[in-house]
Design an enzyme around this catalytic site. Structure first.
Site, PDB file in Angstrom:
ATOM      1  N   MET A 144      -0.352  33.544  23.411  1.00  0.00           N
ATOM      2  CA  MET A 144      -0.031  32.478  23.380  1.00  0.00           C
ATOM      3  C   MET A 144      -0.308  31.405  22.380  1.00  0.00           C
ATOM      4  O   MET A 144      -1.283  30.492  21.732  1.00  0.00           O
ATOM      5  CB  MET A 144      -2.419  32.752  23.477  1.00  0.00           C
ATOM      6  CG  MET A 144      -2.455  33.372  24.376  1.00  0.00           C
ATOM      7  SD  MET A 144      -1.524  33.193  26.349  1.00  0.00           S
ATOM      8  CE  MET A 144      -3.351  32.288  27.097  1.00  0.00           C
ATOM      9  N   ARG A 145       0.943  31.671  21.387  1.00  0.00           N
ATOM     10  CA  ARG A 145       1.229  30.607  20.284  1.00  0.00           C
ATOM     11  C   ARG A 145       2.270  30.267  20.965  1.00  0.00           C
ATOM     12  O   ARG A 145       3.531  30.145  21.145  1.00  0.00           O
ATOM     13  CB  ARG A 145       1.936  31.350  19.318  1.00  0.00           C
ATOM     14  CG  ARG A 145       1.026  32.562  18.198  1.00  0.00           C
ATOM     15  CD  ARG A 145       0.057  31.015  17.391  1.00  0.00           C
ATOM     16  NE  ARG A 145       0.847  30.669  16.709  1.00  0.00           N
ATOM     17  CZ  ARG A 145      -0.378  29.739  15.962  1.00  0.00           C
ATOM     18  NH1 ARG A 145      -1.725  29.997  16.001  1.00  0.00           N
ATOM     19  NH2 ARG A 145      -0.193  28.818  15.235  1.00  0.00           N
TER      20      ARG A 145
ATOM     21  N   ASN B 273       0.327  42.098  31.974  1.00  0.00           N
ATOM     22  CA  ASN B 273       1.938  41.550  32.768  1.00  0.00           C
ATOM     23  C   ASN B 273       3.061  42.718  32.004  1.00  0.00           C
ATOM     24  O   ASN B 273       3.848  43.472  32.384  1.00  0.00           O
ATOM     25  CB  ASN B 273       2.203  39.728  32.354  1.00  0.00           C
ATOM     26  CG  ASN B 273       2.039  39.422  33.404  1.00  0.00           C
ATOM     27  OD1 ASN B 273       2.169  39.564  34.602  1.00  0.00           O
ATOM     28  ND2 ASN B 273       1.025  39.075  33.408  1.00  0.00           N
TER      29      ASN B 273
ATOM     30  N   HIS C 169       3.820  32.000  33.669  1.00  0.00           N
ATOM     31  CA  HIS C 169       2.253  31.107  33.142  1.00  0.00           C
ATOM     32  C   HIS C 169       1.895  31.501  35.383  1.00  0.00           C
ATOM     33  O   HIS C 169       2.199  31.316  36.175  1.00  0.00           O
ATOM     34  CB  HIS C 169       3.176  29.612  33.843  1.00  0.00           C
ATOM     35  CG  HIS C 169       1.731  28.504  33.601  1.00  0.00           C
ATOM     36  ND1 HIS C 169       1.246  28.350  31.835  1.00  0.00           N
ATOM     37  CD2 HIS C 169       1.340  27.975  34.634  1.00  0.00           C
ATOM     38  CE1 HIS C 169       0.168  27.379  32.525  1.00  0.00           C
ATOM     39  NE2 HIS C 169       0.579  27.183  34.019  1.00  0.00           N
TER      40      HIS C 169
ATOM     41  N   ASP D 267       5.055  25.112  29.055  1.00  0.00           N
ATOM     42  CA  ASP D 267       5.697  26.228  30.245  1.00  0.00           C
ATOM     43  C   ASP D 267       6.308  24.734  31.567  1.00  0.00           C
ATOM     44  O   ASP D 267       6.484  24.321  32.208  1.00  0.00           O
ATOM     45  CB  ASP D 267       4.045  25.374  30.540  1.00  0.00           C
ATOM     46  CG  ASP D 267       2.681  26.432  30.153  1.00  0.00           C
ATOM     47  OD1 ASP D 267       3.420  27.636  29.865  1.00  0.00           O
ATOM     48  OD2 ASP D 267       1.710  25.925  29.923  1.00  0.00           O
TER      49      ASP D 267
ATOM     50  N   ARG E 285       4.301  27.847  10.894  1.00  0.00           N
ATOM     51  CA  ARG E 285       4.709  28.372  12.154  1.00  0.00           C
ATOM     52  C   ARG E 285       5.957  28.556  11.634  1.00  0.00           C
ATOM     53  O   ARG E 285       6.763  29.359  12.203  1.00  0.00           O
ATOM     54  CB  ARG E 285       5.144  27.008  13.429  1.00  0.00           C
ATOM     55  CG  ARG E 285       3.772  27.044  13.579  1.00  0.00           C
ATOM     56  CD  ARG E 285       4.123  25.598  14.753  1.00  0.00           C
ATOM     57  NE  ARG E 285       2.879  25.286  15.902  1.00  0.00           N
ATOM     58  CZ  ARG E 285       1.748  25.905  16.474  1.00  0.00           C
ATOM     59  NH1 ARG E 285       2.144  26.857  16.761  1.00  0.00           N
ATOM     60  NH2 ARG E 285       0.920  26.006  16.640  1.00  0.00           N
TER      61      ARG E 285
END
Ligand code: GAR
Length: 222
Positions: A92-93, A16, A111, A147, A67
């Protein structure tokens, strides 16, 4: 007109990211990719971005004790590069609410499902298990919940007889590569506004017909 300074965050192969980089190679495209950042130093996408002449940075989340400190480093890197919009592309975090707030309405994600259906991982397996006739992809503004967030563009993809997760993923990925550059163009051109947490696209037109699946011709008549 000044192009929107855009960063892309990746964790993997970066197909992407490549679609966005390819679109932005056209100087008429309203966004410019100024930085590609990965939390995984060995991500294949970093190499692809470097080959395209884009500044790349690895910020390995494992080098940080939490984090917050990881995201502070990420934020510093983005600010340093003068970034105006962040595109998550297979990043992917999970990001904390604090980080999302810092980039509120200035961070978008892709997504591989028609959100709000099939949030999370293993989307294609779950799509097949449910027997839905359509899936697709969604580009949306990022909100703290996973998401979730105002939808900019969706691409609908049929689920076909004999599909497995791999064949479906490939068809959806093809749609992703069309939808993400389209969505970034809309945002960078200032054609999107968020009203009551839904996106209004200035001058948008929709497809003119419905798509029916399965379609053996009879769906036109009955
Ligand atoms: C893409 O299918 C993207 O939609 C998905 O990861 C893949 C990354 O591929 N993202 C998510 O599942 C985020 N929830 P890419 O690295 O080739 O772009």
């Amino acid at each position: 007109m000044a192009r929107l300074k855009t960063a892309i965050l990746i964790s993997g192969r970066g197909s992407n990211m490549q679609a966005l980089v390819d679109a932005a190679a056209d100087t008429d495209y309203p966004a410019e990719i100024v930085s590609v950042i990965s939390n995984v130093p060995e991500a294949g996408g970093l190499e692809r971005a470097a080959q395209a002449g884009i500044s790349t940075t690895a910020i390995d989340h494992r080098d940080f004790d939490g984090r917050a400190s990881f995201e502070n480093a990420l934020h510093a890197e983005l600010t340093e590069a003068g970034v105006e919009l962040v595109c998550l592309a297979g990043f992917m975090r999970l990001l904390t609410a604090e980080f999302v707030e810092r980039w509120f309405d200035r961070m978008i994600n892709i997504h591989p499902s028609l959100l709000p259906a099939f949030k999370g991982l293993q989307t294609h397996e779950r799509v097949l298990a449910e027997g839905v006739r359509f899936t697709g992809c969604t580009v949306h503004f990022v909100r703290p919940a996973m998401d979730a967030g105002p939808i900019i563009v969706q691409g609908a993809v049929p689920v076909l007889p004999g599909d497995d997760a791999d064949s479906l993923a490939a068809r959806v990925l093809n749609a992703e590569h069309r939808c993400y550059p389209h969505a970034l163009r809309l945002v960078a051109n200032g054609r999107t506004s968020i009203v009551d947490e839904t996106v209004i696209v200035d001058g948008a037109e929709g497809p003119t017909d419905i798509t029916v699946n399965p379609d053996d011709g009879a769906s036109q008549r009955f």
